[in-house]
Design a protein around this motif. Structure first.
Motif, PDB file in Angstrom:
ATOM      1  N   ILE A 236     -31.491  69.692 -56.245  1.00 46.23           N
ATOM      2  CA  ILE A 236     -30.037  69.465 -56.259  1.00 46.23           C
ATOM      3  C   ILE A 236     -29.751  67.972 -56.238  1.00 46.23           C
ATOM      4  N   ARG A 237     -30.454  67.256 -55.388  1.00 42.40           N
ATOM      5  CA  ARG A 237     -30.272  65.811 -55.312  1.00 42.40           C
ATOM      6  C   ARG A 237     -30.650  65.143 -56.631  1.00 42.40           C
ATOM      7  N   HIS A 238     -31.752  65.616 -57.239  1.00 43.37           N
ATOM      8  CA  HIS A 238     -32.228  65.022 -58.490  1.00 43.37           C
ATOM      9  C   HIS A 238     -31.211  65.209 -59.605  1.00 43.37           C
ATOM     10  N   TYR A 239     -30.494  66.335 -59.587  1.00 44.77           N
ATOM     11  CA  TYR A 239     -29.567  66.620 -60.680  1.00 44.77           C
ATOM     12  C   TYR A 239     -28.138  66.161 -60.374  1.00 44.77           C
ATOM     13  N   PHE A 240     -27.666  66.390 -59.151  1.00 40.56           N
ATOM     14  CA  PHE A 240     -26.272  66.093 -58.818  1.00 40.56           C
ATOM     15  C   PHE A 240     -26.089  64.858 -57.938  1.00 40.56           C
ATOM     16  N   GLY A 241     -27.142  64.391 -57.292  1.00 44.53           N
ATOM     17  CA  GLY A 241     -27.021  63.214 -56.452  1.00 44.53           C
ATOM     18  C   GLY A 241     -27.046  63.543 -54.968  1.00 44.53           C
ATOM     19  N   GLU A 242     -27.128  62.484 -54.160  1.00 45.96           N
ATOM     20  CA  GLU A 242     -27.322  62.643 -52.723  1.00 45.96           C
ATOM     21  C   GLU A 242     -26.103  63.212 -52.013  1.00 45.96           C
ATOM     22  N   GLY A 243     -24.892  62.824 -52.437  1.00 43.17           N
ATOM     23  CA  GLY A 243     -23.694  63.306 -51.757  1.00 43.17           C
ATOM     24  C   GLY A 243     -23.577  64.817 -51.794  1.00 43.17           C
ATOM     25  N   GLN A 244     -23.767  65.410 -52.975  1.00 44.88           N
ATOM     26  CA  GLN A 244     -23.690  66.861 -53.103  1.00 44.88           C
ATOM     27  C   GLN A 244     -24.866  67.537 -52.395  1.00 44.88           C
ATOM     28  N   ALA A 245     -26.058  66.936 -52.468  1.00 42.26           N
ATOM     29  CA  ALA A 245     -27.217  67.530 -51.812  1.00 42.26           C
ATOM     30  C   ALA A 245     -27.051  67.538 -50.295  1.00 42.26           C
ATOM     31  N   LEU A 246     -26.448  66.487 -49.736  1.00 39.23           N
ATOM     32  CA  LEU A 246     -26.225  66.454 -48.290  1.00 39.23           C
ATOM     33  C   LEU A 246     -25.220  67.511 -47.859  1.00 39.23           C
ATOM     34  N   TYR A 247     -24.200  67.764 -48.695  1.00 35.51           N
ATOM     35  CA  TYR A 247     -23.260  68.836 -48.346  1.00 35.51           C
ATOM     36  C   TYR A 247     -23.973  70.185 -48.297  1.00 35.51           C
ATOM     37  N   PHE A 248     -24.753  70.492 -49.319  1.00 30.57           N
ATOM     38  CA  PHE A 248     -25.457  71.773 -49.326  1.00 30.57           C
ATOM     39  C   PHE A 248     -26.524  71.823 -48.231  1.00 30.57           C
ATOM     40  N   GLY A 249     -27.097  70.668 -47.903  1.00 29.80           N
ATOM     41  CA  GLY A 249     -28.030  70.629 -46.785  1.00 29.80           C
ATOM     42  C   GLY A 249     -27.338  70.928 -45.468  1.00 29.80           C
ATOM     43  N   PHE A 250     -26.140  70.373 -45.281  1.00 27.08           N
ATOM     44  CA  PHE A 250     -25.382  70.642 -44.050  1.00 27.08           C
ATOM     45  C   PHE A 250     -24.932  72.095 -44.000  1.00 27.08           C
ATOM     46  N   LEU A 251     -24.502  72.643 -45.133  1.00 29.05           N
ATOM     47  CA  LEU A 251     -24.109  74.050 -45.185  1.00 29.05           C
ATOM     48  C   LEU A 251     -25.277  74.950 -44.796  1.00 29.05           C
ATOM     49  N   GLU A 252     -26.447  74.642 -45.311  1.00 25.23           N
ATOM     50  CA  GLU A 252     -27.640  75.430 -44.980  1.00 25.23           C
ATOM     51  C   GLU A 252     -28.015  75.272 -43.513  1.00 25.23           C
ATOM     52  N   TYR A 253     -27.971  74.030 -43.010  1.00 25.65           N
ATOM     53  CA  TYR A 253     -28.319  73.771 -41.611  1.00 25.65           C
ATOM     54  C   TYR A 253     -27.340  74.478 -40.673  1.00 25.65           C
ATOM     55  N   PHE A 254     -26.055  74.401 -40.966  1.00 29.32           N
ATOM     56  CA  PHE A 254     -25.035  75.049 -40.145  1.00 29.32           C
ATOM     57  C   PHE A 254     -25.248  76.556 -40.112  1.00 29.32           C
ATOM     58  N   THR A 255     -25.607  77.121 -41.247  1.00 29.23           N
ATOM     59  CA  THR A 255     -25.836  78.568 -41.315  1.00 29.23           C
ATOM     60  C   THR A 255     -27.028  78.976 -40.456  1.00 29.23           C
ATOM     61  N   PHE A 256     -28.151  78.241 -40.579  1.00 25.95           N
ATOM     62  CA  PHE A 256     -29.325  78.563 -39.761  1.00 25.95           C
ATOM     63  C   PHE A 256     -29.053  78.324 -38.276  1.00 25.95           C
ATOM     64  N   ALA A 257     -28.241  77.309 -37.960  1.00 21.35           N
ATOM     65  CA  ALA A 257     -27.923  77.037 -36.555  1.00 21.35           C
ATOM     66  C   ALA A 257     -27.085  78.146 -35.936  1.00 21.35           C
ATOM     67  N   LEU A 258     -26.343  78.884 -36.769  1.00 22.65           N
ATOM     68  CA  LEU A 258     -25.511  79.968 -36.275  1.00 22.65           C
ATOM     69  C   LEU A 258     -26.298  81.251 -36.013  1.00 22.65           C
ATOM     70  N   ILE A 259     -27.497  81.364 -36.567  1.00 24.24           N
ATOM     71  CA  ILE A 259     -28.254  82.614 -36.452  1.00 24.24           C
ATOM     72  C   ILE A 259     -28.560  82.981 -34.998  1.00 24.24           C
ATOM     73  N   PRO A 260     -29.024  82.043 -34.133  1.00 22.33           N
ATOM     74  CA  PRO A 260     -29.239  82.429 -32.728  1.00 22.33           C
ATOM     75  C   PRO A 260     -27.976  82.957 -32.057  1.00 22.33           C
ATOM     76  N   MET A 261     -26.843  82.308 -32.319  1.00 19.19           N
ATOM     77  CA  MET A 261     -25.593  82.778 -31.738  1.00 19.19           C
ATOM     78  C   MET A 261     -25.215  84.142 -32.292  1.00 19.19           C
ATOM     79  N   ALA A 262     -25.473  84.375 -33.576  1.00 23.59           N
ATOM     80  CA  ALA A 262     -25.156  85.673 -34.170  1.00 23.59           C
ATOM     81  C   ALA A 262     -26.042  86.769 -33.591  1.00 23.59           C
ATOM     82  N   LEU A 263     -27.342  86.461 -33.400  1.00 30.35           N
ATOM     83  CA  LEU A 263     -28.259  87.456 -32.838  1.00 30.35           C
ATOM     84  C   LEU A 263     -27.890  87.816 -31.408  1.00 30.35           C
ATOM     85  N   ILE A 264     -27.426  86.848 -30.643  1.00 28.62           N
ATOM     86  CA  ILE A 264     -26.984  87.131 -29.277  1.00 28.62           C
ATOM     87  C   ILE A 264     -25.629  87.828 -29.287  1.00 28.62           C
TER      88      ILE A 264
END
Length: 684
Positions: free
Chosen positions: A231-259
């Motif tokens: 994603i970074r190679h094709y669209f650049g760092e700004g867009q890749a960081l957004y999708f990275g944060f979206l992915e990180y936020f989603t994984f960070a929510l999994i423990p709270m969702a499981l509880i």
């Protein structure tokens, strides 16, 4: 020869090595139409990377002047780029805009542009260093003449920078447009945009690479991580960081969702037993943002943007004022008194925001009146239909909130533009602040009122669930279903158009058609709205999910579909955006951190209000309040201590950055010593 390999993208697989299909007689065979005529006018071959579009009635003298400035040498004040006009050909018969220009450049020009911009690339020793032509052979993946060393996104970003820094010399106005004033140092591209002479400027897609990215990103359902490097190679760092944060936020929510799932199922009727989950909220919102900063720093270092120094920020295209000299750069540019700007901010913008907050409060009071009426009606006649009626006010209020947020967004953009900020960063900061204040109040004020004024946990759970579910349904409709439907509709028109053209010409689709199709695609407006949505979802989860534990589950499901809908829009709906070499998520990091502080205060207050805690202070409510405030201050202090103790940048990366700084100082010392030695030899 058949142009099947090239027909869906620009000619040449590698943007730095144009193929034989791009010029000369062979091009006449491969690509009939205006592009060939333009290519044959030039003795140099180049691969089109960027498209520049002017209005259809642009005057010829303005076009000739602009093309001359783009092609002229750098020492003469030009951009030293290659540009050809897309010919009229068959497009003219269809009454399409003929003023499209294809822009590219040579490999050597791109490499010198990369050095000027300070692009960081991987060195042979594995470290990230600023690229220089002097030691280019020491960079990893630099082979031969450097073909393939720069990604296509980096090439397009370099061309965009060179075009945007193309400045007027002694011209007083754009030729043919006396109202479009120019002065020495004024950005030509920005003047063309502000006067409506230029329609747009966008980078071209590379179809084969886009197909590979689409397949690995969203065309197959998988539970693995996103291809952030691709994603970074094709669209650049700004867009890749957004999708990275979206992915990180989603994984960070999994423990709270499981509880949250068993907590919700086993405590369905016990609305007051939320203390344990509130304590978990306190720990969760304190840690995840600190860990994200370390993760984003790792990504930024790997991508070469962490230590990259930004160039002097140029004035915004919309900035206006009296012509004067910038005391820092010495250039002529518009100047606007800061006092006038502050008067506009505090005398107009701030009162307007307060008025909007008052109107939002008034709407909230109407919602509570409707809620009270529905509840009383249900209490009098408790039937299935009256039970459904209880949820109607919350649904209506959720829809009204989305409408108010949309209207206010346009008003905030107008006000921020009117404030006349000189820098784009200042404009974005003021816009984000206005939008966040209103959206926070509009989305969370009713929940705070229910929780701390009415102290009705049953109604709080119901309102939170209704607001969250309704807003997600509306967002999914606007961001997933609607773009998909529009894309299908556009594809049907395209298929009919292509079949008609192929019937008439009995030939393959030329590059010219691809350029025009991309010009008609929607423009990507950036990640502002995406970050805003994540900010509000983070607020719903961190503030009140202890009374509705399924909130984290709903947000995980929303984010999972968000990844695919956003990826689909980036690849199929929008024009390709220019790369944004960002090192972090910017002002949004501060916004999320501010929300986490509010979350600590909110969850401590909810804990203090719980019957379990109140039972320890049966006679003294003041003592309960003091203990709650003391614990809340202690947790905030711990939060700030953790912020200080946990470094934002991992230790190995800190060591690499320190090494580079040390080597730079040593190189500077050697250079000074060499200059001193040479000077002593010259002097008698």
């Amino acid at each position: 020869m058949s142009p099947k390999v090239r027909r869906q993208g620009f000619c040449g697989v590698n943007p730095l090595r144009p193929s034989k299909h791009c010029s000369g007689e062979r091009a006449l065979v491969e690509y009939p139409g205006g592009l060939v005529k333009a290519a044959m006018q030039s003795s140099e071959r180049f691969t089109p990377l960027v498209v520049l579009e002017l209005v259809s009635d642009t005057k010829e003298e303005a076009i000739s002047w602009l093309l001359h400035r783009i092609r002229d040498k750098q020492h003469n004040g030009g951009a030293e780029l290659m540009v050809e006009q897309l010919g009229h050909g068959e497009a003219a018969e269809e009454k399409q805009n003929p003023n499209l220009f294809l822009i590219g450049t040579s490999l050597q020009r791109l490499l010198s542009g990369a050095e000027d911009l300070g692009l960081f690339k991987e060195f042979n020793d594995g470290s990230m260093r600023g690229f220089t032509n002097a030691n280019k052979q020491n960079f990893k993946n630099f082979h031969g003449d450097g073909d393939g060393f720069l990604s296509m996104a980096e090439c397009q970003y370099i061309i965009k920078h060179e075009l945007e820094t193309l400045r007027a010399k002694d011209e007083t106005h754009i030729p043919g447009y006396t109202q479009a004033k120019l002065y020495p140092g004024k950005s030509i591209i920005r003047r063309l945009l502000s006067k409506g002479i230029m329609v747009q400027m966008f980078p071209l897609h590379e179809t084969e690479e886009l197909k590979r990215l689409s397949f690995s990103w969203f065309k197959k359902i998988k539970l693995s991580v996103q291809p952030l490097d691709e994603i970074r190679h094709y669209f650049g760092e700004g867009q890749a960081l957004y999708f990275g944060f979206l992915e990180y936020f989603t994984f960070a929510l999994i423990p709270m969702a499981l509880i949250g799932v068993p907590y919700y199922l086993f405590d369905w009727e016990n609305y007051d037993k939320y203390v344990i989950f509130a304590v978990f909220n306190l720990i969760w919102c304190t840690i995840i943002l600190e860990l994200w900063k370390r993760f984003s720093a790792t990504l930024a270092y790997r991508w070469g943007t962490l230590s990259r120094k930004k160039a002097f920020e140029e004035p915004r295209p919309g900035f206006h004022g009296v012509l004067g000299f910038n005391p820092v750069t010495g250039r002529e540019e518009p100047l606007y008194p800061n006092v006038k700007r502050q008067l506009r901010v505090f005398c107009v913008s701030v009162p307007f925001v307060l008025l909007c907050l008052y109107l939002s409060l008034y709407v909230m009071m109407i919602y509570f009146q409707m809620e009270g009426w529905a509840l009383s009606f249900h209490d009098e006649e408790p039937t299935f239909w009256t039970g459904i009626l209880v949820f109607i006010p919350s649904i209506i209020y959720a829809v009204v909130i989305e409408i108010l947020n949309l209207i206010y967004r346009y008003a905030a953009e107008f006000l921020t533009e009117w404030e006349n900020h000189r820098l784009e960063s200042s404009y974005q900061n003021h816009l984000v602040l206005k939008v966040l204040v209103f959206n926070f109040f509009n989305c969370f004020a009713s929940l705070f009122y229910i929780a701390f004024v009415m102290q009705d946990m049953v109604l709080l759970r119901q309102s939170l669930a209704t607001l969250l579910i309704t807003s997600q349904i509306l967002n999914q409709f606007m961001e997933a279903f609607l773009p998909y439907w529009l894309q299908r509709r556009r594809n049907k028109k395209l298929i009919r158009k292509v079949k008609r053209q192929q019937t008439l010409t009995d030939k393959e689709l030329p590059l010219e058609q691809q350029v025009r199709l991309e010009a008609d695609m929607s423009t990507y407006l950036g990640t502002f709205d995406d970050y805003l949505e994540l900010f509000l979802l983070y607020g719903y989860v961190s503030l009140f999910s202890c009374v509705y534990p399924l909130a984290a589950v709903l947000v995980v499901l929303n984010n999972f579909t968000e990844v695919y809908s956003d990826a689909f829009k980036m690849c199929c709906v929008f024009k390709r955006p220019f790369s944004d070499p960002a090192a972090n998520i910017g002002v949004w990091q501060l916004a999320f951190e501010a929300m986490s502080v509010i979350a600590v205060v909110t969850n401590c207050s909810l804990i203090g209000m719980s019957p379990q805690v109140k039972a320890y202070f049966p006679e003294s409510e003041m003592q309960l309040i003091l203990w709650t405030v003391a614990i809340e201050h202690g947790i905030l202090a711990l939060k700030f201590i953790l912020t200080f103790l946990i470094p934002d940048v991992p230790k190995p990366i800190q060591i690499q950055l320190a090494k580079l700084e040390f080597e730079s100082l040593e190189a500077l010392k050697k250079k000074k010593m060499l200059e001193t030695t040479e000077l002593s030899k010259v002097q008698p």
